[in-house]
Design a protein around this motif. Structure first.
Motif, mmCIF file in Angstrom:
data_model
loop_
_atom_site.group_PDB
_atom_site.id
_atom_site.type_symbol
_atom_site.label_atom_id
_atom_site.label_comp_id
_atom_site.label_asym_id
_atom_site.label_seq_id
_atom_site.Cartn_x
_atom_site.Cartn_y
_atom_site.Cartn_z
ATOM 1 N N GLU A 6 22.149 70.664 85.483
ATOM 2 C CA GLU A 6 22.519 71.119 84.147
ATOM 3 C C GLU A 6 22.763 72.618 84.246
ATOM 4 N N LEU A 60 29.937 69.695 86.620
ATOM 5 C CA LEU A 60 29.839 69.244 85.228
ATOM 6 C C LEU A 60 30.688 68.002 84.983
ATOM 7 N N ASN A 63 25.701 63.808 87.555
ATOM 8 C CA ASN A 63 24.852 64.709 86.756
ATOM 9 C C ASN A 63 23.714 65.313 87.584
#
Length: 145
Positions: free
Chosen positions: A96, A88, A93
Protein backbone atom coordinates in the motif's frame (compact mmCIF):
# COMPACT_ATOMS: atom_id res chain seq x y z
CA UNK A 1 -2.57 -25.71 -21.15
CA UNK A 2 -3.46 -25.77 -17.47
CA UNK A 3 -4.93 -22.89 -15.49
CA UNK A 4 -1.67 -22.08 -13.67
CA UNK A 5 0.18 -21.69 -16.96
CA UNK A 6 -2.58 -19.50 -18.35
CA UNK A 7 -2.56 -17.33 -15.23
CA UNK A 8 1.22 -16.92 -15.30
CA UNK A 9 1.13 -16.05 -18.99
CA UNK A 10 -1.57 -13.45 -18.31
CA UNK A 11 0.44 -11.89 -15.48
CA UNK A 12 3.55 -11.71 -17.64
CA UNK A 13 1.61 -10.20 -20.56
CA UNK A 14 0.11 -7.61 -18.22
CA UNK A 15 3.56 -6.66 -16.94
CA UNK A 16 4.92 -6.50 -20.48
CA UNK A 17 2.11 -4.29 -21.79
CA UNK A 18 2.31 -1.96 -18.81
CA UNK A 19 6.10 -1.70 -19.15
CA UNK A 20 5.84 -1.04 -22.89
CA UNK A 21 3.32 1.75 -22.31
CA UNK A 22 5.47 3.35 -19.62
CA UNK A 23 8.65 3.24 -21.72
CA UNK A 24 6.77 4.81 -24.64
CA UNK A 25 5.48 7.47 -22.23
CA UNK A 26 9.02 8.15 -20.96
CA UNK A 27 10.39 8.37 -24.49
CA UNK A 28 7.71 10.89 -25.42
CA UNK A 29 7.96 12.93 -22.23
CA UNK A 30 11.75 13.04 -21.99
CA UNK A 31 12.58 13.46 -25.66
CA UNK A 32 15.27 11.69 -27.63
CA UNK A 33 18.31 13.04 -25.78
CA UNK A 34 17.04 12.68 -22.23
CA UNK A 35 15.29 9.35 -22.71
CA UNK A 36 18.76 7.81 -22.78
CA UNK A 37 19.02 8.54 -19.05
CA UNK A 38 15.83 6.57 -18.48
CA UNK A 39 17.30 3.70 -20.48
CA UNK A 40 20.58 3.85 -18.54
CA UNK A 41 18.84 3.85 -15.15
CA UNK A 42 16.40 1.10 -16.19
CA UNK A 43 19.44 -1.08 -16.83
CA UNK A 44 21.09 -0.15 -13.50
CA UNK A 45 18.16 -0.48 -11.11
CA UNK A 46 17.80 -4.30 -11.19
CA UNK A 47 21.48 -4.73 -10.35
CA UNK A 48 21.20 -2.15 -7.58
CA UNK A 49 18.19 -4.00 -6.14
CA UNK A 50 20.08 -7.30 -6.16
CA UNK A 51 23.13 -5.69 -4.55
CA UNK A 52 21.62 -3.22 -2.08
CA UNK A 53 18.05 -4.37 -1.61
CA UNK A 54 14.78 -2.91 -2.84
CA UNK A 55 14.31 -0.39 -0.04
CA UNK A 56 17.78 1.10 -0.33
CA UNK A 57 17.54 1.23 -4.12
CA UNK A 58 14.17 2.97 -4.12
CA UNK A 59 15.43 5.45 -1.51
CA UNK A 60 18.40 6.16 -3.79
CA UNK A 61 16.14 6.60 -6.82
CA UNK A 62 13.94 8.97 -4.81
CA UNK A 63 16.97 11.01 -3.65
CA UNK A 64 18.17 11.40 -7.23
CA UNK A 65 14.82 12.48 -8.63
CA UNK A 66 12.63 14.18 -6.06
CA UNK A 67 12.60 17.96 -6.12
CA UNK A 68 15.41 18.30 -8.62
CA UNK A 69 15.10 19.97 -12.01
CA UNK A 70 17.72 18.18 -14.10
CA UNK A 71 17.07 15.82 -17.00
CA UNK A 72 18.67 13.00 -15.01
CA UNK A 73 16.34 13.70 -12.09
CA UNK A 74 13.29 13.54 -14.36
CA UNK A 75 14.37 10.11 -15.61
CA UNK A 76 14.71 8.83 -12.04
CA UNK A 77 11.38 10.39 -11.11
CA UNK A 78 9.64 8.68 -14.02
CA UNK A 79 11.15 5.31 -13.17
CA UNK A 80 10.02 5.58 -9.57
CA UNK A 81 6.53 6.61 -10.64
CA UNK A 82 6.35 3.78 -13.19
CA UNK A 83 7.36 1.17 -10.61
CA UNK A 84 4.84 2.53 -8.11
CA UNK A 85 2.12 2.68 -10.78
CA UNK A 86 2.71 -0.97 -11.66
CA UNK A 87 2.56 -2.05 -8.03
CA UNK A 88 -0.74 -0.20 -7.60
CA UNK A 89 -2.09 -1.69 -10.84
CA UNK A 90 -0.96 -5.24 -10.08
CA UNK A 91 -3.69 -7.52 -8.72
CA UNK A 92 -1.40 -9.07 -6.12
CA UNK A 93 -1.65 -5.96 -3.88
CA UNK A 94 1.82 -6.45 -2.45
CA UNK A 95 2.13 -2.94 -1.00
CA UNK A 96 0.00 0.00 0.00
CA UNK A 97 1.37 3.38 -0.94
CA UNK A 98 -0.48 6.07 1.01
CA UNK A 99 -1.55 9.18 -0.90
CA UNK A 100 1.29 11.71 -0.92
CA UNK A 101 3.84 9.13 0.20
CA UNK A 102 6.63 7.53 -1.77
CA UNK A 103 7.50 3.94 -2.52
CA UNK A 104 10.47 3.50 -0.17
CA UNK A 105 8.35 4.66 2.79
CA UNK A 106 5.95 1.77 2.19
CA UNK A 107 8.71 -0.74 1.51
CA UNK A 108 10.46 -0.27 4.85
CA UNK A 109 7.22 -1.14 6.70
CA UNK A 110 6.88 -4.57 5.09
CA UNK A 111 7.53 -7.86 6.84
CA UNK A 112 10.23 -10.05 5.35
CA UNK A 113 7.97 -12.34 3.24
CA UNK A 114 6.14 -9.37 1.70
CA UNK A 115 9.45 -7.58 1.12
CA UNK A 116 10.81 -10.60 -0.79
CA UNK A 117 7.61 -10.94 -2.83
CA UNK A 118 7.68 -7.24 -3.67
CA UNK A 119 11.35 -7.44 -4.66
CA UNK A 120 10.60 -10.32 -7.03
CA UNK A 121 7.70 -8.40 -8.56
CA UNK A 122 9.71 -5.20 -9.06
CA UNK A 123 12.57 -7.17 -10.64
CA UNK A 124 10.13 -8.91 -12.99
CA UNK A 125 8.61 -5.57 -13.98
CA UNK A 126 12.01 -3.91 -14.41
CA UNK A 127 13.13 -6.78 -16.62
CA UNK A 128 10.43 -5.75 -19.09
CA UNK A 129 11.16 -2.02 -18.69
CA UNK A 130 14.85 -2.69 -19.36
CA UNK A 131 14.09 -4.76 -22.48
CA UNK A 132 11.70 -2.21 -23.94
CA UNK A 133 13.92 0.76 -23.07
CA UNK A 134 16.84 -0.97 -24.77
CA UNK A 135 14.80 -1.60 -27.89
CA UNK A 136 12.76 1.61 -28.06
CA UNK A 137 15.19 4.31 -26.88
CA UNK A 138 18.15 5.15 -29.06
CA UNK A 139 21.59 6.10 -27.86
CA UNK A 140 23.34 5.91 -24.55
CA UNK A 141 23.50 8.55 -21.82
CA UNK A 142 26.58 10.73 -21.95
CA UNK A 143 27.78 10.04 -18.44
CA UNK A 144 27.28 7.56 -15.62
CA UNK A 145 25.43 8.56 -12.51
Amino acid sequence: MNTDTTTLKGIEQGRAKFAYDKVAEAKEELGKKNASYYKQYAKKIPTMIKTNGLGATMAFVRSKGFGKKSDKAKAYELLESHIAAWLLEDDKNLIEIPEGSFLAAGIVKLKSPQYRALTIEVLAFMNWVKRFADGMIEGEAADED
